[in-house]
Design a protein around this motif. Sequence first.
Motif, PDB file in Angstrom:
ATOM      1  N   ARG A  55       0.795  -1.394  -0.061  1.00  0.00           N
ATOM      2  CA  ARG A  55      -0.066  -0.084  -0.053  1.00  0.00           C
ATOM      3  C   ARG A  55       0.854   1.391  -0.039  1.00  0.00           C
TER       4      ARG A  55
ATOM      5  N   LEU B 268       0.858   1.181  -4.067  1.00  0.00           N
ATOM      6  CA  LEU B 268      -0.506   2.172  -4.114  1.00  0.00           C
ATOM      7  C   LEU B 268      -0.242   3.511  -3.876  1.00  0.00           C
ATOM      8  N   LYS B 269       0.860   3.804  -3.196  1.00  0.00           N
ATOM      9  CA  LYS B 269       1.407   5.086  -2.935  1.00  0.00           C
ATOM     10  C   LYS B 269       0.243   5.862  -1.892  1.00  0.00           C
ATOM     11  N   GLN B 270      -0.133   5.231  -0.974  1.00  0.00           N
ATOM     12  CA  GLN B 270      -1.172   5.847   0.009  1.00  0.00           C
ATOM     13  C   GLN B 270      -0.556   6.323   1.113  1.00  0.00           C
TER      14      GLN B 270
END
Length: 203
Positions: free
Chosen positions: A58, A62-64
């Motif tokens: 993540r 996903l670069k959250q």
Amino acid sequence: MLRLSLLVLCFIPYMAVAEMASVDIYNDEQLLKLIRTNQYLQQVKADDCQLVQDIEARAEVLKQPMYQFLWGEMLNHGVCVPQHASRGMKQLQIAAEQGSAEAMLKLAEYYYHGKMVVKDKNRAVQYVMPAAANGDVPARLMLVRLFGEGYGSPVDYKLGYHWLYNSVFNDEATQKKATSLLQKLAAKMPASIVARAQQPQLH
């Protein structure tokens, strides 16, 4: 009876494995609460490090931002992974660039205390000011603390004072802390500027 007991004993390890596998990844609300109460690393440990791959994915794929914060802090402190502070700080910086107030504040704290980086309280101001501008109360507290200690630009003192003075606090302890910090900063400002900064709208 013996056969039944052996069957139960054989089933216990399976139950333990099934229970361990039932840990779910944190939703945004859960993770934000863990971060704001400073329980995030303890929770990762309490979950027996089962979520490391999910957290890394993540953050890295996903670069959250909140997971970049969590993954960065796991790397900084060597929680469930080998310690790698340069990678950890990079994750915090990326999260801050995406607007994470939590990452901005954490970076400011590291530079304030000189932990894993050279102490630089003026850089701490630079990291925390955007979060303060966006309404984050802990960031506003830190910004006014830094200003009160003489760091940052005096040009910005009025703005920092205004933000914190007009904040809403969830508890009395935070309100008292804010009042104390504001008093210290006010001593560095002309009374007329303080009066303007206390207004609901800054002119």
